[in-house]
Motif scaffolding. Structure first.
Motif, short mmCIF file in Angstrom:
data_model
loop_
_atom_site.label_atom_id
_atom_site.label_comp_id
_atom_site.label_asym_id
_atom_site.label_seq_id
_atom_site.Cartn_x
_atom_site.Cartn_y
_atom_site.Cartn_z
N PHE A 212 0.85 -1.19 0.00
CA PHE A 212 0.00 0.00 0.00
C PHE A 212 0.89 1.24 0.00
O PHE A 212 2.07 1.18 0.34
CB PHE A 212 -0.92 0.01 1.23
CG PHE A 212 -0.20 0.24 2.52
CD1 PHE A 212 0.04 1.53 3.00
CD2 PHE A 212 0.25 -0.84 3.28
CE1 PHE A 212 0.73 1.74 4.19
CE2 PHE A 212 0.92 -0.63 4.48
CZ PHE A 212 1.16 0.66 4.93
N ILE A 213 0.28 2.37 -0.36
CA ILE A 213 0.97 3.65 -0.26
C ILE A 213 0.00 4.68 0.29
O ILE A 213 -1.19 4.65 0.01
CB ILE A 213 1.56 4.13 -1.61
CG1 ILE A 213 0.45 4.34 -2.64
CG2 ILE A 213 2.60 3.17 -2.14
CD1 ILE A 213 0.96 4.99 -3.92
N GLU A 214 0.54 5.58 1.08
CA GLU A 214 -0.29 6.63 1.67
C GLU A 214 0.54 7.90 1.79
O GLU A 214 1.62 7.90 2.38
CB GLU A 214 -0.81 6.20 3.04
CG GLU A 214 -1.70 7.24 3.71
CD GLU A 214 -2.22 6.80 5.06
OE1 GLU A 214 -2.76 7.63 5.79
OE2 GLU A 214 -2.05 5.60 5.40
N ASN A 215 0.00 8.99 1.20
CA ASN A 215 0.68 10.29 1.24
C ASN A 215 2.15 10.17 0.82
O ASN A 215 3.06 10.67 1.49
CB ASN A 215 0.60 10.89 2.65
CG ASN A 215 -0.80 11.30 3.02
OD1 ASN A 215 -1.49 11.97 2.24
ND2 ASN A 215 -1.26 10.88 4.19
N LEU B 118 -3.52 5.75 -1.27
CA LEU B 118 -4.29 6.83 -0.65
C LEU B 118 -3.54 8.15 -0.76
O LEU B 118 -2.40 8.28 -0.30
CB LEU B 118 -4.55 6.52 0.82
CG LEU B 118 -5.30 5.21 1.14
CD1 LEU B 118 -5.35 4.99 2.64
CD2 LEU B 118 -6.69 5.24 0.55
N HIS B 119 -4.19 9.12 -1.40
CA HIS B 119 -3.70 10.51 -1.42
C HIS B 119 -2.21 10.60 -1.77
O HIS B 119 -1.43 11.27 -1.08
CB HIS B 119 -3.96 11.17 -0.06
CG HIS B 119 -5.38 11.02 0.41
ND1 HIS B 119 -6.45 11.67 -0.17
CD2 HIS B 119 -5.92 10.24 1.40
CE1 HIS B 119 -7.57 11.33 0.44
NE2 HIS B 119 -7.28 10.45 1.40
N GLN C 33 -7.60 -0.34 -4.78
CA GLN C 33 -8.28 0.96 -4.83
C GLN C 33 -7.29 2.13 -4.86
O GLN C 33 -6.29 2.13 -4.15
CB GLN C 33 -9.20 1.09 -3.60
CG GLN C 33 -10.11 2.29 -3.61
CD GLN C 33 -11.08 2.25 -2.44
OE1 GLN C 33 -10.90 1.48 -1.49
NE2 GLN C 33 -12.13 3.04 -2.51
N ILE C 34 -7.60 3.12 -5.70
CA ILE C 34 -6.86 4.39 -5.72
C ILE C 34 -7.82 5.46 -5.24
O ILE C 34 -8.86 5.71 -5.86
CB ILE C 34 -6.35 4.74 -7.13
CG1 ILE C 34 -5.44 3.63 -7.67
CG2 ILE C 34 -5.60 6.07 -7.11
CD1 ILE C 34 -4.98 3.85 -9.10
N VAL C 35 -7.46 6.12 -4.13
CA VAL C 35 -8.31 7.16 -3.55
C VAL C 35 -7.48 8.42 -3.36
O VAL C 35 -6.44 8.40 -2.69
CB VAL C 35 -8.89 6.71 -2.18
CG1 VAL C 35 -9.76 7.82 -1.60
CG2 VAL C 35 -9.67 5.43 -2.32
N GLY C 36 -7.94 9.54 -3.94
CA GLY C 36 -7.25 10.81 -3.80
C GLY C 36 -5.93 10.83 -4.55
O GLY C 36 -5.48 9.83 -5.13
#
Length: 536
Positions: free
Chosen positions: A342-345, A361-362, A379-382
């Protein structure tokens, strides 16, 4: 007692031991130095015949006068008289026969000896080597000061062979000094990197040594140095039997008495203050996490067993089992692929493909070819996801209609290079045109001054390299143009659904999802110049 005669006029003296007395004649023209001065020889002869009643002072006086006159030195041969002790120089040889010292037990007025006498004393002692005649001269000037007038040559033992290492392993794990002598705890010298052909160590061979000589002329044996083997480790080579080099790029590891080169680096902990930043010319395997503010750079692949929390990774391929918590400053850059859970910011760039198992995420994601996120939630969100050829996901956006931008048909890396090459070509053409105009003007002149000739030659020198550079740039421009055209068929595929709020950009055509779209794909329609919604 029978009459006895020693010496002759030729020998410079005549000693007559007769029944009526003892007589001495010393021959030499008056006013010149006598060539006979050996008073010890006369004393020895007199002693041998038990003549003791002579006066040493008279004996020395006759020798000093060397008038050739026959002088009586005692009335009756063999008559006992007071024995006069005459001080003579003494030669002392050290126990190890490496030094000979001369001394005189009397006072300066009693010293009547010359260099030949001292040399004779040394010869009588067997001293033949290392005699310093200058020191003998110094002794003759100051006979009351003893002098070491002969020295032997000590043997020099050979030196043992040893291994000279070109890598200082003692610095491993120690912080390096940064600017202004500040300690940099982010650079801990965790590994020592080498390139193929670098010298790792060299063997300094043993020496044979040099034999010595004592003052008796006897040779003193020396001991030769001991050899030592130069051990070849894994991925190393030995040149000329004494040089150890790296056979590959990698890190140098010391294993006992050998050095090996490992093409990979294993970190059994986190990348943090205990390790510092990592920079390696092979592959890096990290069992832990990459902590905030730390950097890992590798020419090979980087494998992270944990997560990347605000850290930076640059490598050929990047594999992260946990995920990327970018904290709005973490960055990943791969020359080929990025694979993570996963990746986030975070900021992710792969010059080829990005594979995400769960969710993005974002974040900002750039892929030269594809972004694939189809496992688990997929899922890709933001944020913003950009790919050259394809974005393939399960879900785009979420039920809260978070703005999510998805772009294809644009390879940001190729596009950036395309713009740069285009600008370079334009500038080079302008410069070439200016040079050609200036050369045409100068060529039209009937006669050129010295400065004009120099300018003409300078412009000519500039013209040909510029033409070559322009030709190479135009070739690169055509190649990049072809790559950009191949992206005309780029598309976005959604296996599950795309929520409202998702913005689709394909080849500069914009489409905003207004209502939820399921199991669909998006592509560019060049005829209508818009984004077309298609079945999956």
């Amino acid at each position: 007692m029978s009459d006895t005669v020693f010496g002759s006029k030729k020998e410079g003296y005549l000693l007559e031991i007769l029944s009526e007395g003892v007589f001495l004649t010393v021959y030499a023209p008056k006013g010149e130095d006598p060539f006979f001065k050996d008073v010890t020889l006369l004393c020895a002869l007199l002693k041998k015949h038990d003549i003791k009643n002579y006066k040493m002072a008279e004996l020395l006086k006759i020798i000093q006068a060397h008038s050739g006159t026959r002088s009586q030195i005692t009335d009756t041969a063999g008559t006992e008289s007071e024995e006069i002790q005459v001080p003579v120089p003494v030669i002392n040889v050290s126990k190890d026969k490496m030094e000979a010292e001369v001394s005189f037990p009397g006072n300066k007025d009693e010293f009547k000896y010359d260099k030949a006498y001292i040399m004779k004393l040394l010869q009588d002692k067997g001293v033949t080597y290392g005699i310093d005649e200058k020191l003998i001269d110094d002794f003759l000037q100051e006979p009351l000061c003893s002098k070491i007038v002969a020295k032997g040559k000590p043997a020099v033992n050979g030196k043992n062979a040893y291994i000279k290492k070109h890598i200082d392993f003692s610095q491993k794990g120690r912080p390096s000094n940064g600017n202004y002598d500040r300690v940099d705890y982010k650079n801990m010298n965790l590994c020592f990197l080498v390139s193929k052909g670098d010298i790792l160590a060299e063997r300094v061979p043993q020496t044979k040594g040099e034999c010595g000589m004592n003052i008796m002329g006897q040779e003193i044996a020396c001991r030769a140095g001991k050899p030592i083997p130069l051990v070849k480790g894994k991925n190393t080579e030995i040149l000329d039997s004494n040089i150890l080099i790296a056979a590959i790029d990698g890190q140098v590891i010391e294993e006992g008495n050998r050095m090996v080169v490992d093409p990979k680096l294993e970190i059994n902990s986190d990348v943090d203050v205990s390790t510092g930043n990592i920079k390696f010319n092979g592959s890096v395997f990290i069992k832990g996490n990459v902590q905030d503010g730390f950097t890992v750079k590798a020419d090979g692949d980087v494998n992270v067993g944990g997560t990347v929390s605000g850290g930076t990774i640059e490598a050929k391929n990047v594999y992260i089992e946990g995920g990327v918590l970018g904290m709005r400053r973490g960055k990943i850059h791969a020359k080929e692929d990025v694979r993570t859970n996963f990746i986030e910011n975070a900021d992710i760039t792969a010059e080829r493909n990005v594979y995400i198992a769960d969710v993005a995420l974002h974040s900002k994601i750039n892929a030269g070819e594809k972004i694939i996120i189809k496992e688990r939630r997929g899922q890709i969100v933001g944020g913003n996801a950009i790919a050259g050829l394809l974005v393939d996901a399960k879900v785009l956006g979420n039920f809260m209609n978070v703005v999510t931008k998805i772009e294809v048909g644009i390879n940001p890396i190729i596009n950036k290079e395309y713009k740069k090459v285009s600008t370079d070509i334009e500038n080079d053409k302008k410069q070439l045109k200016n040079i050609e105009n200036a050369l045409n003007i100068l060529s039209s002149e009937k006669k050129l001054s010295v400065s004009q000739k120099e300018k003409f030659a300078k412009l000519k020198r500039m013209q040909f390299p510029l033409i070559g550079r322009l030709e190479r740039a135009e070739t690169e421009f055509k190649k990049l143009s072809g790559q950009l055209k191949s992206m005309a068929n780029a598309k976005i595929k959604v296996d599950d659904r795309a929520y409202p709020g998702v913005k689709i950009v394909i080849a500069n055509f914009l489409y905003t999802v207004q209502t939820e779209a399921k199991h669909c794909s998006f592509s560019a329609d060049s005829k209508t110049e818009c984004v077309k919604l298609n079945p999956y």
